[in-house]
Each structure stands twice: as C-alpha cells, then as structure tokens.
Design a protein around this motif. Structure first.
Motif, PDB file in Angstrom:
ATOM      1  N   LEU A   1     -15.744-173.908  89.588  1.00 61.36           N
ATOM      2  CA  LEU A   1     -15.612-172.526  89.156  1.00 61.36           C
ATOM      3  C   LEU A   1     -16.871-171.733  89.449  1.00 61.36           C
ATOM      4  O   LEU A   1     -17.988-172.189  89.180  1.00 61.36           O
ATOM      5  CB  LEU A   1     -15.305-172.486  87.655  1.00 61.36           C
ATOM      6  N   ILE A   2     -16.666-170.534  90.003  1.00 64.34           N
ATOM      7  CA  ILE A   2     -17.792-169.681  90.370  1.00 64.34           C
ATOM      8  C   ILE A   2     -17.567-168.280  89.820  1.00 64.34           C
ATOM      9  O   ILE A   2     -16.447-167.890  89.489  1.00 64.34           O
ATOM     10  CB  ILE A   2     -17.987-169.605  91.908  1.00 64.34           C
ATOM     11  N   GLY A   3     -18.659-167.537  89.704  1.00 62.72           N
ATOM     12  CA  GLY A   3     -18.570-166.107  89.458  1.00 62.72           C
ATOM     13  C   GLY A   3     -18.202-165.703  88.046  1.00 62.72           C
ATOM     14  O   GLY A   3     -18.142-166.503  87.112  1.00 62.72           O
ATOM     15  N   GLU A   4     -17.916-164.429  87.923  1.00 57.70           N
ATOM     16  CA  GLU A   4     -17.689-163.772  86.643  1.00 57.70           C
ATOM     17  C   GLU A   4     -16.523-164.365  85.861  1.00 57.70           C
ATOM     18  O   GLU A   4     -16.536-164.433  84.636  1.00 57.70           O
ATOM     19  CB  GLU A   4     -17.427-162.288  86.926  1.00 57.70           C
ATOM     20  N   GLY A   5     -15.481-164.799  86.554  1.00 50.40           N
ATOM     21  CA  GLY A   5     -14.284-165.284  85.876  1.00 50.40           C
ATOM     22  C   GLY A   5     -14.279-166.765  85.561  1.00 50.40           C
ATOM     23  O   GLY A   5     -13.263-167.288  85.096  1.00 50.40           O
ATOM     24  N   ALA A   6     -15.382-167.455  85.793  1.00 47.70           N
ATOM     25  CA  ALA A   6     -15.403-168.914  85.642  1.00 47.70           C
ATOM     26  C   ALA A   6     -14.978-169.359  84.254  1.00 47.70           C
ATOM     27  O   ALA A   6     -14.148-170.273  84.100  1.00 47.70           O
ATOM     28  CB  ALA A   6     -16.800-169.458  85.974  1.00 47.70           C
ATOM     29  N   GLY A   7     -15.534-168.728  83.219  1.00 50.39           N
ATOM     30  CA  GLY A   7     -15.197-169.138  81.860  1.00 50.39           C
ATOM     31  C   GLY A   7     -13.740-168.903  81.522  1.00 50.39           C
ATOM     32  O   GLY A   7     -13.078-169.755  80.911  1.00 50.39           O
ATOM     33  N   GLU A   8     -13.214-167.750  81.917  1.00 48.72           N
ATOM     34  CA  GLU A   8     -11.815-167.420  81.633  1.00 48.72           C
ATOM     35  C   GLU A   8     -10.865-168.368  82.350  1.00 48.72           C
ATOM     36  O   GLU A   8      -9.880-168.845  81.772  1.00 48.72           O
ATOM     37  CB  GLU A   8     -11.548-165.976  82.059  1.00 48.72           C
ATOM     38  N   ILE A   9     -11.161-168.663  83.609  1.00 44.12           N
ATOM     39  CA  ILE A   9     -10.306-169.583  84.363  1.00 44.12           C
ATOM     40  C   ILE A   9     -10.410-170.989  83.776  1.00 44.12           C
ATOM     41  O   ILE A   9      -9.402-171.689  83.621  1.00 44.12           O
ATOM     42  CB  ILE A   9     -10.684-169.585  85.854  1.00 44.12           C
ATOM     43  N   GLY A  10     -11.619-171.403  83.455  1.00 42.01           N
ATOM     44  CA  GLY A  10     -11.796-172.729  82.867  1.00 42.01           C
ATOM     45  C   GLY A  10     -11.001-172.902  81.587  1.00 42.01           C
ATOM     46  O   GLY A  10     -10.384-173.957  81.365  1.00 42.01           O
ATOM     47  N   ALA A  11     -10.993-171.885  80.727  1.00 45.70           N
ATOM     48  CA  ALA A  11     -10.228-171.958  79.484  1.00 45.70           C
ATOM     49  C   ALA A  11      -8.734-172.081  79.773  1.00 45.70           C
ATOM     50  O   ALA A  11      -8.018-172.838  79.108  1.00 45.70           O
ATOM     51  CB  ALA A  11     -10.509-170.726  78.630  1.00 45.70           C
ATOM     52  N   ALA A  12      -8.262-171.352  80.794  1.00 44.85           N
ATOM     53  CA  ALA A  12      -6.841-171.386  81.129  1.00 44.85           C
ATOM     54  C   ALA A  12      -6.425-172.719  81.740  1.00 44.85           C
ATOM     55  O   ALA A  12      -5.273-173.139  81.613  1.00 44.85           O
ATOM     56  CB  ALA A  12      -6.506-170.254  82.088  1.00 44.85           C
ATOM     57  N   LEU A  13      -7.373-173.409  82.397  1.00 43.54           N
ATOM     58  CA  LEU A  13      -7.054-174.671  83.071  1.00 43.54           C
ATOM     59  C   LEU A  13      -7.402-175.894  82.239  1.00 43.54           C
ATOM     60  O   LEU A  13      -7.169-177.029  82.682  1.00 43.54           O
ATOM     61  CB  LEU A  13      -7.797-174.741  84.408  1.00 43.54           C
ATOM     62  N   ALA A  14      -7.934-175.698  81.042  1.00 48.57           N
ATOM     63  CA  ALA A  14      -8.360-176.845  80.220  1.00 48.57           C
ATOM     64  C   ALA A  14      -7.220-177.802  79.949  1.00 48.57           C
ATOM     65  O   ALA A  14      -7.413-179.023  79.872  1.00 48.57           O
ATOM     66  CB  ALA A  14      -8.962-176.338  78.919  1.00 48.57           C
ATOM     67  N   SER A  15      -6.011-177.270  79.817  1.00 52.46           N
ATOM     68  CA  SER A  15      -4.855-178.115  79.501  1.00 52.46           C
ATOM     69  C   SER A  15      -4.388-178.951  80.685  1.00 52.46           C
ATOM     70  O   SER A  15      -3.540-179.838  80.524  1.00 52.46           O
ATOM     71  CB  SER A  15      -3.694-177.239  79.024  1.00 52.46           C
ATOM     72  N   SER A  16      -4.922-178.663  81.874  1.00 49.47           N
ATOM     73  CA  SER A  16      -4.455-179.373  83.076  1.00 49.47           C
ATOM     74  C   SER A  16      -4.918-180.820  83.118  1.00 49.47           C
ATOM     75  O   SER A  16      -4.323-181.651  83.825  1.00 49.47           O
ATOM     76  CB  SER A  16      -4.945-178.652  84.337  1.00 49.47           C
ATOM     77  N   GLY A  17      -6.000-181.142  82.391  1.00 49.22           N
ATOM     78  CA  GLY A  17      -6.554-182.486  82.448  1.00 49.22           C
ATOM     79  C   GLY A  17      -7.353-182.766  83.705  1.00 49.22           C
ATOM     80  O   GLY A  17      -7.864-183.871  83.899  1.00 49.22           O
ATOM     81  N   THR A  18      -7.499-181.766  84.556  1.00 51.22           N
ATOM     82  CA  THR A  18      -8.244-181.909  85.807  1.00 51.22           C
ATOM     83  C   THR A  18      -9.725-181.651  85.544  1.00 51.22           C
ATOM     84  O   THR A  18     -10.065-180.728  84.802  1.00 51.22           O
ATOM     85  CB  THR A  18      -7.719-180.896  86.847  1.00 51.22           C
ATOM     86  N   PRO A  19     -10.622-182.429  86.133  1.00 51.75           N
ATOM     87  CA  PRO A  19     -12.055-182.167  85.950  1.00 51.75           C
ATOM     88  C   PRO A  19     -12.426-180.757  86.399  1.00 51.75           C
ATOM     89  O   PRO A  19     -12.099-180.349  87.524  1.00 51.75           O
ATOM     90  CB  PRO A  19     -12.723-183.223  86.836  1.00 51.75           C
ATOM     91  N   LEU A  20     -13.104-180.023  85.517  1.00 50.98           N
ATOM     92  CA  LEU A  20     -13.529-178.656  85.802  1.00 50.98           C
ATOM     93  C   LEU A  20     -15.047-178.608  85.820  1.00 50.98           C
ATOM     94  O   LEU A  20     -15.698-179.096  84.895  1.00 50.98           O
ATOM     95  CB  LEU A  20     -12.982-177.694  84.746  1.00 50.98           C
ATOM     96  N   HIS A  21     -15.603-177.977  86.849  1.00 44.31           N
ATOM     97  CA  HIS A  21     -17.049-177.896  86.997  1.00 44.31           C
ATOM     98  C   HIS A  21     -17.449-176.431  87.127  1.00 44.31           C
ATOM     99  O   HIS A  21     -17.112-175.790  88.133  1.00 44.31           O
ATOM    100  CB  HIS A  21     -17.517-178.681  88.221  1.00 44.31           C
TER     101      HIS A  21
END
Length: 442
Positions: A371-391
């Motif tokens: 995840l990069i840029g301004e939206g990283a936190g918002e996208i990370g929160a939305a993808l947390a349920s995916s179970g995929t490693p998020l960096h």
C-alpha cells in the motif's frame, strides 16, 4: 462530414485552469483574434501562453477577472463550485469546457468515447480501426492530445475519436457528436460528482443532444438509459439481442452476420472483448468495412499503462496498470491473473470510493498487497478481512523493492492502484513511468 455547429458564445474569454487543455483553449482563442485571459489558482508553466502574448494571472482565484469577460472556458479539473465559476454564473456568463469549444470550431465528425473504464483502449482501438481501413483519423481528448490543438490543423475529412471524461462532459452545452459510446458506469469520481447518479448523468451528456442522424453505442444493459434521438447500437450477449453479439460458441456477429471469433481479438481479457465489441459497433454502424474492422481487432496491441507488460525478471512478470484509478478497474486487473499469484501495489488518492469490493478478489488472487500514498490506511482497513498480507510501504520505491523480494517465479508484480495519482504524481502516466523505471533498474 458533420453538420453545422453553433457559434461560440461571445468574448472576451476567461480561461480558468491552465493545465494542458486550458493552455490549448487559450491559444486557440488567441489565434482566432479573440481576447483570452488565462487564470490559475496555482503556478503552472505558462511559457507558451506568455510567448504568444496571452494575458495570464497565476496564483489567483480569478473572481476579479469575471467582469472583464463574457464567456468562461473551464478546464475539466476545475470544480463547478470554484468561486470563479460561481461568480461567472451569477454574472450571467456562458460557461463552457474545452471539448465544447473545440467541437464548435471543428467541422470534423466526432466520435465521443466515455465510460468508467476502457475509454483509452477503445479510443485508441477506434483510431487503429480507421487507419487499418485507410480512413483519415485523429485521436484526442482525455487520451492525451487536447482537442483544441486540432483547430486549423486537421483535414476536414478526418474523424476525431475523442475520449471524453465526466469532467469534460459536464461542461457541455450543445455538444452533439456524430457518434458516442458509453462503455460502462461504475462508481468513480464521487468526490467530485457527489453521487453515482450525478456521475452517470454527466456521462449521458454525450448522447443527450444527438439527432436521429447520429449513432449511440452502449451495452444491452445500459441501452434503456441513453437519452437523445440517435440510432441505438448495442453490444453484448446474443441472447440479449445485441447488435454486435457474442454467441455461446465464442463467435461475434454484426446484425446477425458472422464477424469473427472472440479468441481472435488481439488484446486479452473479457473487459477488452467488450471494448473491442463497442469499437466494432460504432465503426460498422458508420459504414467502415467489416474486413478492416476484423483485421484491426486482430492486430491491435493495447495501450500504455493499461495492463501493460513491462518486464520479466527471474520468472516474475511486472505489469503496469497505472491507469486503474478506481476499484472496478483494479478488479478487472486482478481477474486477469491466476489465484494466489499477484503482488498488488495499490493506493493514492481514494476519490470517496468503497474499497470493500476488492477484498474477495484480493483474498483469491493476491499473495500480498503493498500500500502506498494517501489512501493506504483506508484501503488497508477495507482489505483486512481478506486474510492477505498487507504491507503499508508508503511509496513506489519501497513497494517495488518489497514486492520484488517476495515474488516467486510464475507470479506477477502488478501496479493497479485503484486510486488517483495526485498525492505523489502529477498524473497516472508519471506514476506508471516511475514504476517502469524502477523495474528496469532492477
């Protein structure tokens, strides 16, 4: 050849927003002997305007200039609620956009291509179709060339294939292209338009004033929504009665006659099949030879920044999809690769989108997300349920380095941001070029 165009509203002209299209509009007006005043709230490079003798005001709101003008020419990046635009409307000035300005001053047939995704590919493909058929054509608009640069410099017999965004279309007053395509409508630019309905209505401006002599192309699912009086031509499944129809056996037909096998289309993926069918629909409806259409669809190789293969390093593919500036485009990209193989680089300016629909595809297709840029936190929160490693890596350099270190042979490092680029880059092209450089330097 197109019919007559309405006259321009009178000058002097206040051109608001001096990026590519604003500069082109001001220069076109100045070349006609009109008084054009340029203004921008920032400090863009206006060397060309000053060299031509155009009056320019930078780092200025422009509201004090409204009294000197009769018409405001608004660049697409300038919002409708900008103080200078509100002041112009309150003062009774005409407000038009650069596409409307060019359309009124050019005698050429226009094909307007709009939709949420696939516009650039379809626009460039239509240019390729015309060139393959030996027909004069130029590609312009949101695809890169400001359409006002063509004024006085184009063969009147040439067709203009014009990629038109919602930002451009909402600034039209009389625009009635000889043909228009609506590819699809999914949530995008809601930070600008507010609602999906308002965004869709902006897109429909391409069709609203078309006459019975025009051609209106869209999918069978959207056909009922099109306004205007143009001939309706649809693309989609044969079972739905589409004019350009995909049959269960994988063949494509035009008005019931066989055209080609879908597998022959040169650009891969179901989304590109729809783009190709849309391009075929408008070309065939306007009388382009079917053999030339078929050959063009076979030979077209795609466009930069849209699922563009960059390189292969140690068995890992690197793909530039920087033009994926919304969730739907990134979903299309993810569906193009095998489950569990994608190292996705995403992030940027969120544009008031819901990123939750990405989570199931990320869970299925991604090995990891960077995840990069301004939206990283918002996208990370939305993808947390995916179970995929998020960096949350912050920027492109770290994203490419981390993804390259983790990816294994047979996997893909995919830049498909689902966001606009303006937090870290001037445009999606610059973002994609940076990705390319980083990959080539490895």
């Amino acid at each position: 050849m197109s019919g007559s165009r309405p006259e321009l509203p009178g000058g002097p002209y206040l051109v608001v927003g001096l990026a590519r299209s604003g500069i082109a509009a001001a220069l076109a007006l100045h070349a006609r002997g009109e008084q054009a005043i340029g203004v921008d709230a920032g400090v863009p490079d206006v060397t060309r305007l000053r060299a031509a003798g155009v009056e320019v005001h930078l780092d200025a709101p422009g509201t004090d200039l409204v009294s000197r003008a009769r018409t405001l020419v608004k660049s697409p990046g300038v919002p409708q609620d900008a103080p200078v635009v509100r002041a112009a409307r309150d003062a009774g000035l005409a407000v038009i956009g650069e596409v409307e300005l060019a359309w009124r001053l050019l005698p050429n047939d226009f094909i307007a291509v709009t939709g949420t995704n696939g516009k650039t590919t379809t626009t460039e493909l239509l240019g390729h179709v015309h060139r393959t058929a030996g027909l004069p054509v130029t590609v312009a608009g949101n695809v890169g060339t400001a359409v006002t640069t063509l004024i006085g410099a184009l063969d009147p017999a040439a067709t203009i294939v014009c990629e038109t965004s919602s930002y451009q279309l909402e600034d039209t007053l009389a625009f009635a292209p000889e043909a228009a395509i609506l590819l699809n409508v999914t949530p995008d630019h809601l930070d600008r338009h507010g609602t999906l309905e308002a965004y869709r209505e902006a897109k429909l401006e391409a069709f609203r004033r078309q006459t019975a002599a025009g051609v209106a192309v869209t999918s069978t699912a959207l056909a009922a929504a099109l306004p205007g009086d143009a001939r309706r031509v649809t693309f989609g499944a044969a079972a739905d009665g589409a004019t350009v129809a995909l049959h269960d056996d994988g063949t494509i037909s035009w008005e019931g006659a066989p055209l080609m096998a879908a597998a022959e289309i040169g650009i891969p993926g179901p989304h590109n099949r729809e783009n190709a069918m849309a391009a075929a629909a408008v070309a065939l409806a306007r009388g382009v030879d079917a053999a030339a259409v078929r050959e063009a669809l076979r030979s077209f190789g795609g466009v930069a920044h849209r699922l563009e293969p960059i390189a292969e390093r140690d068995g890992v593919a690197y793909v530039n999809d920087s033009k994926a500036t919304n969730v739907d485009a990134t979903q299309v990209a993810l569906r193009s690769y095998a489950p569990g193989t994608v190292h996705l680089i995403a992030g940027g300016v969120p544009k008031a989108q819901d990123f939750a629909p990405l989570a199931p595809l990320v869970a299925e297709r991604c090995a990891a997300v960077y995840l990069i840029g301004e939206g990283a936190g918002e996208i990370g929160a939305a993808l947390a349920s995916s179970g995929t490693p998020l960096h949350d890596v912050g920027d492109m350099e770290r994203a490419v380095a981390a993804a390259s270190a983790a990816a294994r042979p047979g996997e893909v490092v995919l830049l498909s941001p689902a966001c606009a680029s303006f937090d870290q880059y001037p445009n999606f092209e610059a973002r994609g070029d940076h990705f390319r450089r980083l990959v080539e330097e490895r």
